[in-house]
Write an enzyme that holds these catalytic residues in place. Structure first.
Site, PDB file in Angstrom:
ATOM      1  N   ARG A 140      16.337 -29.969  24.524  1.00 51.70           N
ATOM      2  CA  ARG A 140      15.849 -30.226  23.164  1.00 51.70           C
ATOM      3  C   ARG A 140      16.331 -31.592  22.668  1.00 51.70           C
ATOM      4  O   ARG A 140      17.287 -32.141  23.184  1.00 51.70           O
ATOM      5  CB  ARG A 140      16.382 -29.139  22.208  1.00 51.70           C
ATOM      6  CG  ARG A 140      15.907 -27.752  22.562  1.00 51.70           C
ATOM      7  CD  ARG A 140      16.689 -26.687  21.836  1.00 51.70           C
ATOM      8  NE  ARG A 140      18.075 -26.612  22.311  1.00 51.70           N
ATOM      9  CZ  ARG A 140      18.976 -25.740  21.866  1.00 51.70           C
ATOM     10  NH1 ARG A 140      18.643 -24.873  20.931  1.00 51.70           N
ATOM     11  NH2 ARG A 140      20.211 -25.731  22.340  1.00 51.70           N
TER      12      ARG A 140
ATOM     13  N   ILE B 113      39.364 -14.843  20.507  1.00 52.72           N
ATOM     14  CA  ILE B 113      40.603 -14.096  20.802  1.00 52.72           C
ATOM     15  C   ILE B 113      41.060 -14.376  22.229  1.00 52.72           C
ATOM     16  O   ILE B 113      40.278 -14.215  23.167  1.00 52.72           O
ATOM     17  CB  ILE B 113      40.381 -12.563  20.707  1.00 52.72           C
ATOM     18  CG1 ILE B 113      39.711 -12.188  19.391  1.00 52.72           C
ATOM     19  CG2 ILE B 113      41.687 -11.809  20.895  1.00 52.72           C
ATOM     20  CD1 ILE B 113      39.320 -10.711  19.317  1.00 52.72           C
TER      21      ILE B 113
ATOM     22  N   GLY C  97      24.896 -17.344  12.494  1.00 49.93           N
ATOM     23  CA  GLY C  97      25.025 -17.781  13.888  1.00 49.93           C
ATOM     24  C   GLY C  97      25.841 -16.842  14.760  1.00 49.93           C
ATOM     25  O   GLY C  97      26.294 -17.208  15.837  1.00 49.93           O
TER      26      GLY C  97
ATOM     27  N   LYS D 157      30.767  -7.436  27.983  1.00 51.99           N
ATOM     28  CA  LYS D 157      32.165  -7.822  27.768  1.00 51.99           C
ATOM     29  C   LYS D 157      33.124  -6.762  28.324  1.00 51.99           C
ATOM     30  O   LYS D 157      34.128  -7.101  28.944  1.00 51.99           O
ATOM     31  CB  LYS D 157      32.405  -8.054  26.279  1.00 51.99           C
ATOM     32  CG  LYS D 157      31.636  -9.276  25.754  1.00 51.99           C
ATOM     33  CD  LYS D 157      31.637  -9.322  24.246  1.00 51.99           C
ATOM     34  CE  LYS D 157      30.866 -10.526  23.722  1.00 51.99           C
ATOM     35  NZ  LYS D 157      30.615 -10.444  22.275  1.00 51.99           N
TER      36      LYS D 157
HETATM   37  N1  HSE Z   1      26.524 -12.160  19.581  1.00 48.84           N
HETATM   38  C1  HSE Z   1      27.895 -12.071  19.934  1.00 48.84           C
HETATM   39  C2  HSE Z   1      28.631 -11.231  18.905  1.00 48.84           C
HETATM   40  C3  HSE Z   1      28.467 -13.456  20.014  1.00 48.84           C
HETATM   41  O1  HSE Z   1      28.065 -10.971  17.840  1.00 48.84           O
HETATM   42  O2  HSE Z   1      29.757 -10.803  19.154  1.00 48.84           O
HETATM   43  C4  HSE Z   1      29.800 -13.528  20.680  1.00 48.84           C
HETATM   44  O3  HSE Z   1      29.750 -13.078  21.989  1.00 48.84           O
END
Ligand code: HSE
Length: 410
Positions: A43, A130, A181, A199
């Site tokens: 972009r 973290i 965001g 995760k």
């Molecule tokens: N979309 C993810 C969250 C961003 O809201 O935790 C961080 O991994």
């Protein structure tokens, strides 16, 4: 040390900002000087302060022998995987914030890094800002870890917090999280639990030593949680949180799930609100450790990425001993074999009959009450037993079940 960034999105632009804005403190703390050499993005960005180092051609980075460390903040598996593996094969250290990449291709990339004697680090892939990967792999390396669990998605925690504290509509809270965001490009991954799943798979791989792939793992998000459930949870001094957990069972298998859970108000996890994440690690020597901080957001996530970049810059001559073995077919236990207590909300035809049947069949049940409870609405907490048995019993009771939510005791 020359650093190139792949992807100038929320996290990538944060990394560029932290590296340039905090150059003095980075030098003071670690005695390394980081210099941004390239930023790759297809972009165009108006008013970008890094205009002179922007490129649309990945080979500008790959073929530049002066690039020491590559930061991947593009997200997704492809082309991130191809780019990261090419950089590692070219002898460059790679730092990523991309949890999907690590959850799906982590073992392969760690193997390439091992063979090429370079670092592949991903602190920012779990828990945003973290520190969690390094504490588990270093500070807790003297422990046998039996369980790792936490609130690992900032967006869903932000939404649940708004529902709990402001009675806010799910959609309004989601839009707010997107504006800030926090959410993924496709927020389904946040609200349906897939982001938290990636995760917890990374954490389980790290804690238990074999790659745990997200495919086929039981995952339930928060999109079906209602304000009625929130009220009933509050009536028994609980809050609803999206909990990702992985536990080593007695037979060595790993029980791993992502689902909304009732968490007691006195639990450390109950007080984790908004975009904050927390992760509990249970070790045989240390006991329970809880790590807490901002789980999403531009600068918080960039902080973790830059920490890894500094670590690479300080360890260019030797690879960090870090990683896990291949995945195995029979690694995961059936989550239905775990003993749990369930919150159940249902409608009934005859309240008297249902209450008597539930108490008779399940024994020690706590019935719950809320304001404005419908005349045919019932909610209760079951005693703990294997989830498979519990679900069989529920199916036979005179109830139309609307929702069931697991409970946790930490
Ligand atoms: N979309 C993810 C969250 C961003 O809201 O935790 C961080 O991994």
């Amino acid at each position: 040390m020359n650093v190139a960034i792949l992807g100038y999105g929320v996290v990538g632009s944060g990394v560029a900002e932290v590296i340039s804005k905090n150059a003095d403190i980075i030098k003071k703390n670690s005695n390394v000087s980081l210099s941004l050499s390239h930023i790759l993005d297809i972009r165009d960005f108006e008013n970008c302060p890094f205009q002179d180092i922007m490129t649309k051609d990945f080979y500008d980075i790959l073929n530049d022998s002066k690039v020491d460390i590559v930061v991947e903040t593009m997200g997704g598996v492809s082309p991130a995987f191809e780019f990261v593996s090419a950089c590692l094969k070219a002898g460059k250290h790679v730092v990523t914030s991309n949890k999907e990449l690590v959850a799906v291709k982590g073992y392969e990339l760690l193997e390439i890094a091992r063979k090429k004697d370079v670092n592949f680090l991903f602190e920012a892939a779990v828990g945003g800002g973290i520190p969690i990967i390094r504490p588990i792999s270093r500070c807790l390396a003297g422990n046998r870890i039996s369980e790792v669990a936490g609130i690992l998605n900032g967006t869903s925690n932000f939404i649940l917090t708004k529902m709990i504290t402001e009675n806010m509509d799910f959609d309004v809270a989601l839009r707010l999280a997107q504006e800030k965001g926090y959410a993924e490009k496709d927020p389904t991954a946040d609200v349906e639990g897939f982001d938290a799943l990636r995760k917890i798979c990374i954490l389980a791989s790290l804690c238990f030593g074999n790659h745990v792939y997200p495919n086929g793992v039981y995952t339930e998000g928060i999109s079906k949680i209602t304000l009625e459930d929130v009220d009933f949870a509050s009536s028994c001094d609980c809050v609803i949180k999206l909990i990702a957990k992985a536990k080593k069972m007695d037979d060595g298998k790993i029980s791993l799930t992502v689902s909304p859970c009732l968490v007691k108000n006195e639990s450390m996890l109950a007080g984790v609100n908004g975009v904050f994440n927390a992760c509990l690690v249970r070790g045989d020597a240390v006991g329970d450790v809880v790590l807490y901080g901002q789980g999403a957001g531009k600068l918080a996530t960039a902080s973790a990425v830059v920490g890894d970049v500094i670590d690479c810059a300080c360890n260019t001559k030797e690879r960090k001993f870090f990683g896990w073995d291949e995945g195995k077919d029979d690694l995961l236990a059936d989550y239905l074999d775990e003993e749990i207590s369930l919150y159940v909300r249902a409608t009934v035809e005859s309240m008297e009959n249902a209450v008597a049947e539930i108490a008779h069949t399940l024994g020690e049940v706590s019935f719950l009450k809320r304001e404005k409870q419908a005349f045919d609405e019932i909610a209760f907490l079951t005693p703990a037993m294997k989830e498979r048995e519990l679900r069989k019993i529920l199916a036979k009771l005179p109830l139309s079940v609307i929702s069931t939510i697991r409970t946790v005791d930490y």
